[in-house]
Enzyme design. Structure first.
Site, PDB file in Angstrom:
ATOM      1  N   THR A  94      -4.043  -6.817 -44.808  1.00 57.55           N
ATOM      2  CA  THR A  94      -5.401  -6.770 -45.352  1.00 57.55           C
ATOM      3  C   THR A  94      -6.492  -6.670 -44.289  1.00 57.55           C
ATOM      4  O   THR A  94      -7.393  -5.833 -44.379  1.00 57.55           O
ATOM      5  CB  THR A  94      -5.651  -8.008 -46.229  1.00 57.55           C
ATOM      6  OG1 THR A  94      -4.705  -8.005 -47.295  1.00 57.55           O
ATOM      7  CG2 THR A  94      -7.056  -7.993 -46.812  1.00 57.55           C
ATOM      8  N   HIS A 368      -3.395  -1.287 -47.856  1.00 56.90           N
ATOM      9  CA  HIS A 368      -1.967  -1.112 -47.582  1.00 56.90           C
ATOM     10  C   HIS A 368      -1.295  -0.864 -48.925  1.00 56.90           C
ATOM     11  O   HIS A 368      -1.935  -1.005 -49.976  1.00 56.90           O
ATOM     12  CB  HIS A 368      -1.346  -2.344 -46.915  1.00 56.90           C
ATOM     13  CG  HIS A 368      -1.622  -3.632 -47.634  1.00 56.90           C
ATOM     14  ND1 HIS A 368      -0.985  -4.000 -48.801  1.00 56.90           N
ATOM     15  CD2 HIS A 368      -2.502  -4.632 -47.367  1.00 56.90           C
ATOM     16  CE1 HIS A 368      -1.451  -5.159 -49.207  1.00 56.90           C
ATOM     17  NE2 HIS A 368      -2.377  -5.568 -48.369  1.00 56.90           N
ATOM     18  N   HIS A 501       4.403  -6.444 -47.761  1.00 56.09           N
ATOM     19  CA  HIS A 501       3.971  -5.269 -47.011  1.00 56.09           C
ATOM     20  C   HIS A 501       3.840  -5.650 -45.547  1.00 56.09           C
ATOM     21  O   HIS A 501       4.108  -6.799 -45.176  1.00 56.09           O
ATOM     22  CB  HIS A 501       2.633  -4.768 -47.557  1.00 56.09           C
ATOM     23  CG  HIS A 501       1.605  -5.851 -47.670  1.00 56.09           C
ATOM     24  ND1 HIS A 501       0.811  -6.257 -46.624  1.00 56.09           N
ATOM     25  CD2 HIS A 501       1.288  -6.671 -48.716  1.00 56.09           C
ATOM     26  CE1 HIS A 501       0.026  -7.249 -47.013  1.00 56.09           C
ATOM     27  NE2 HIS A 501       0.299  -7.542 -48.279  1.00 56.09           N
TER      28      HIS A 501
END
Length: 560
Positions: A94, A368, A501
């Site tokens: 992030t 992302h 992620h």
């Protein structure tokens, strides 16, 4: 002609020519003024940057038939869709994501190398937006002690304000502090984020102001968050949600107090055991209150009310919370995107009414993407798995003791990087590059490891494609570690439920990018675009300088 008339003619000539020059100069200045006004008239009154946290590109196509005409479909059908858009660096998380969108460059330049990272100078972990030099505004907690001071370059929002002598206005909004602080840049008028717990208010930092403006206090005192203390049921018939997996399955997480990850999720009964207002973040209601607040900001800040362009940066964060808990193949994530589509519709209609349908420009992207739950992939006989960092570290320590007689060579292992103690290595009269290579050679033996690179390789080589290119763009010489690790595709370090992620793999890098509105062509492309291209494209549209560290390039097909 008599020679006595020559001086008179010469004087007359000078008078006529001088008057002509004066008129020409006056016309030139007038034309320049008109040109400047015309530029302002062709620029959007407001740029709205939208970042959807953890959005995969295929959510556009997967849930297409459930979307209305004025949300995602409006952007795609009337805007420009970059279908092959990617993050060109790792880690895909992030903080770096939001920063790269707005700076037009990568962590190698802007310095935000993770949400948290080990600071080699401080010998401690730091958070990308934390700053103890400032106070919380709007809460008595420490949740507001934030600033963008760790970001080392300017943003497109900074450049807009510099261009117009600080007369432009920048407002940044997100549930997450980092989703507002970093896009707002160093010069934002305000960045606001949501503080849950037992408060449920939008707050900020003294970096921006000493007290909340009236419109924010009014919003908070209206108990706007209270309306979302209600059960989460699907907005459509769950039997029509054929694009996602079974509602009850073993790949999804639970709220504390739940026995099954199924609809409806009874927020009132789960309230006290799940952080009270914090539970809103992990439901689509977090996106709804973000849209509510963004619409209030357009009014409260008079955004887009004159010819000098303003900037509204909005991040929808609940998609990330829901994805982490339930995974990318869940009924919950499908319902969250269908609801987000309706929230986008509300936002766009408010912009139509308050700024003018043809007077603002929007871009929508992500910070992302995310992977399918590896446990689910394994059950489908697709290569995937989970990595045990504790076992890796234990094996690495054993190697260090055998090879060097001590484990003190390593100061930290985090963010898929090994940080060495250069002083210890120097005292042992060893070469840093040699130790990096030895450790890399040991780590690549691990069954979950796909690739390992050294800091020396990042320094000495210039990679132009593939995984090493992505790693190098994420490698900051002053802040990154000595050894970089990449797990095999499909392998993650996470719980066995939910998605995550952070990797350089394509499932984490492929994200949407759509431009819409004033100055934007209609169309699409499958040519590769990259996240750092966004800021230069918007800068070109606005006619302003690129951010100071920009390495991206304008996407020429986008702009009329």
């Amino acid at each position: 002609m008599h020679k006595n008339y020559l001086p008179l003619l010469f004087v007359a000539f000078l008078l006529v020519f001088g008057n002509f020059e004066a008129v020409a100069q006056k016309k030139s200045k007038k034309d320049k003024s008109i040109e400047n006004i015309d530029h302002l008239r062709t620029a959007p009154k407001l740029v709205v940057g939208i970042v959807v946290d953890q959005m995969r590109y295929d959510y556009l196509t997967l849930f297409w038939n459930h979307y209305g005409d004025d949300g995602f479909k409006r952007l795609v059908n009337k805007g420009f869709n970059c279908k092959n858009n990617h993050f060109n660096y790792a880690p895909t998380s992030t903080g770096p994501g939001h920063t790269s969108v707005y700076t037009g460059t990568t962590p190698s330049s802007h310095g935000i190398i993770g949400n948290n990272w080990y600071d080699k100078e401080m010998n401690a972990e730091v958070y990308c937006a934390s700053d103890d030099d400032y106070k919380s505004i709007g809460t008595t907690s420490d949740a507001g002690k934030m600033s963008p001071h760790r970001m080392t370059v300017t943003t497109v929002t900074d450049q807009l304000k510099l261009h117009y002598q600080m007369r432009s206005k920048t407002i940044a909004i997100a549930l997450k502090d980092r989703g507002a602080v970093l896009p707002g840049g160093h010069t934002a008028n305000a960045a606001y984020w949501f503080h849950g717990a037992n408060e449920g208010n939008w707050i900020t930092s003294s970096f921006y102001m000493n007290e909340l403006p009236k419109w924010v206090n009014d919003f908070n005192s209206s108990n706007a968050a209270e309306q979302y203390k209600k059960p989460w049921t699907t907005i459509g018939d769950i039997n029509t949600y054929l694009e996602s997996g079974l509602d009850n399955n073993k790949y999804e997480g639970l709220f504390d107090g739940q026995t099954a990850p199924t609809f409806p999720h009874d927020l009132p009964s789960l309230w006290n055991t799940n952080g009270k207002y914090d539970i809103i973040k992990a439901t689509p209601y977090g996106n709804s209150i973000t849209a509510d607040f963004a619409i209030a900001a357009i009014d409260g800040e008079n955004l887009g009310s004159d010819l000098i362009p303003d900037f509204l940066a909005v991040s929808f964060s609940s998609t990330d919370y829901v994805g982490h808990k339930y995974g990318v193949n869940s009924k919950e994530i499908q319902d969250t995107y269908i609801r987000l589509d309706r929230d986008l519709t509300r936002l766009f209609k408010a912009l139509d009414k308050k700024v003018g349908e043809n007077e603002y420009t929007v871009f929508l992207t992500a910070d992302h993407a995310a992977i399918h739950v590896p446990a689910y992939l394994k059950d489908q006989r697709i290569p995937a798995g989970y990595h045990d960092w504790d076992a890796l570290r234990a094996g690495l320590d054993e190697f260090l003791k055998y090879k060097y007689g001590t484990v003190d060579l390593i100061k930290n292992v985090s963010n898929y990087q090994v940080f060495l103690d250069h002083d210890v290595i120097d005292n042992l009269d060893m070469q840093i590059a040699e130790v990096q290579n030895e450790i890399a050679s040991e780590l690549i033996k691990n069954k979950d490891m796909d690739r390992v690179y050294t800091g020396q390789q990042m320094w000495q080589n210039e990679y132009t494609q593939g995984i090493p290119y992505i790693l190098q763009n994420g490698y900051n010489q002053k802040r990154s570690g000595d050894v970089l690790m990449v797990l095999k595709p499909g392998v993650i370090s996470y719980s066995i439920t939910g998605s995550t992620h952070g990797s350089p793999q394509i499932y984490d890098t492929h994200s949407p990018l759509i431009f819409y509105g004033k100055g934007i062509r209609r169309g699409s492309t499958v040519e590769r675009t990259e996240i750092p291209d966004i800021a230069p494209t918007i800068s070109s549209l606005l006619g302003i300088a690129f951010p100071s560290g920009s390495t991206g390039k304008p996407i020429s097909k986008v702009i009329k």
